[in-house]
Design a protein around this motif. Structure first.
Motif, PDB file in Angstrom:
ATOM      1  N   TRP A  54       0.835  -1.201   0.000  1.00  0.00           N
ATOM      2  CA  TRP A  54       0.000   0.000   0.000  1.00  0.00           C
ATOM      3  C   TRP A  54       0.872   1.254   0.000  1.00  0.00           C
ATOM      4  CZ3 TRP A  54      -0.772   4.090   3.349  1.00  0.00           C
ATOM      5  CH2 TRP A  54      -1.916   4.865   3.135  1.00  0.00           C
ATOM      6  N   ASP A 111       0.286   3.831  -2.780  1.00  0.00           N
ATOM      7  CA  ASP A 111      -0.437   5.047  -2.390  1.00  0.00           C
ATOM      8  C   ASP A 111       0.400   6.002  -1.549  1.00  0.00           C
ATOM      9  OD1 ASP A 111      -2.778   4.245  -3.654  1.00  0.00           O
ATOM     10  OD2 ASP A 111      -3.486   3.149  -1.904  1.00  0.00           O
ATOM     11  N   GLU A 114     -10.436   4.376  -1.800  1.00  0.00           N
ATOM     12  CA  GLU A 114      -9.295   3.820  -2.511  1.00  0.00           C
ATOM     13  C   GLU A 114      -9.386   4.112  -3.998  1.00  0.00           C
ATOM     14  OE1 GLU A 114      -6.579  -0.037  -2.065  1.00  0.00           O
ATOM     15  OE2 GLU A 114      -8.701  -0.472  -2.274  1.00  0.00           O
ATOM     16  N   ARG A 115      -8.252   4.457  -4.555  1.00  0.00           N
ATOM     17  CA  ARG A 115      -8.200   4.742  -6.000  1.00  0.00           C
ATOM     18  C   ARG A 115      -8.423   3.480  -6.794  1.00  0.00           C
ATOM     19  NH1 ARG A 115      -3.930   8.504  -4.314  1.00  0.00           N
ATOM     20  NH2 ARG A 115      -2.352   6.901  -4.433  1.00  0.00           N
TER      21      ARG A 115
END
Length: 193
Positions: free
Chosen positions: A126, A130, A192-193
């Protein structure tokens, strides 16, 4: 400070808190059992074989849970996988101290450890995905919080058990720490993208 700089600082601050809260919860569920093992064995009537199994579970569960983490993240996303791990660990850590049956305690310990294993794999992924250009800072926070969580689990569990009423309170307290991470990770998973 420009609005863009302020926004970036805010974003990095949120990410640092999220990573720290997740990472600090990835070890206490495993390291907190040893300091109260004798009291736990006495209460549950646990034999030496079951106690040996209990102490062998962390590496086994971390290995297996880590192996399935990537497949899970593909289905529900990195943030979703981390959030699922935190929710599951919180529930399992809390439930395992509310029963007096050895096999149930062991099974819930397995569930909690498998949930923590998800974070072991997914939090670094992650951060890479991100990290908003702050990957080095976030990995430093992750590594430090991982060590702090593991150390706290083994360092403070016995004193808490001695002063607050036994192993159930001491081990159950780690569920409270995990629950503190949930609101932020639920929010991150939703965005979340």
């Amino acid at each position: 400070m420009t609005p863009e700089t302020r926004q970036r600082a805010h974003t990095v601050g949120v990410l640092v808190v999220a990573v720290a809260l997740a990472a600090v919860n990835l070890r206490p569920g495993a390291t907190s059992v040893g300091p109260v093992l004798e009291e736990l064995r006495s209460t549950l009537g646990m034999g030496s074989g079951a106690a040996g199994l209990l102490t062998a579970l962390p590496p086994l569960c971390f290995g297996f849970g880590g192996a399935v983490a990537v497949a899970l993240a593909r289905r529900i996303g990195l943030s979703g996988g981390i959030t699922l791990g935190l929710v599951t660990a919180t529930a399992a850590l809390l439930l395992r101290v509310t029963n007096a049956v050895e096999p149930v305690f062991l099974a819930l310990t397995v569930v909690a450890l498998l949930a923590m294993a998800l974070g072991n794999v997914l939090v670094p992924a992650w951060v890479k995905h991100d990290g908003a250009g702050s990957e080095v800072v976030l990995m430093t926070v992750y590594s430090t919080a991982l060590i702090v969580g593991g150390t706290l689990g083994s360092l403070v569990t016995a004193p808490i058990a001695g002063s607050l009423g036994g192993w159930r309170v001491a081990l159950g307290g780690w569920a409270v720490l995990a629950a503190l991470a949930l609101p932020l990770w639920l929010w991150l998973a939703a965005h979340e993208r």
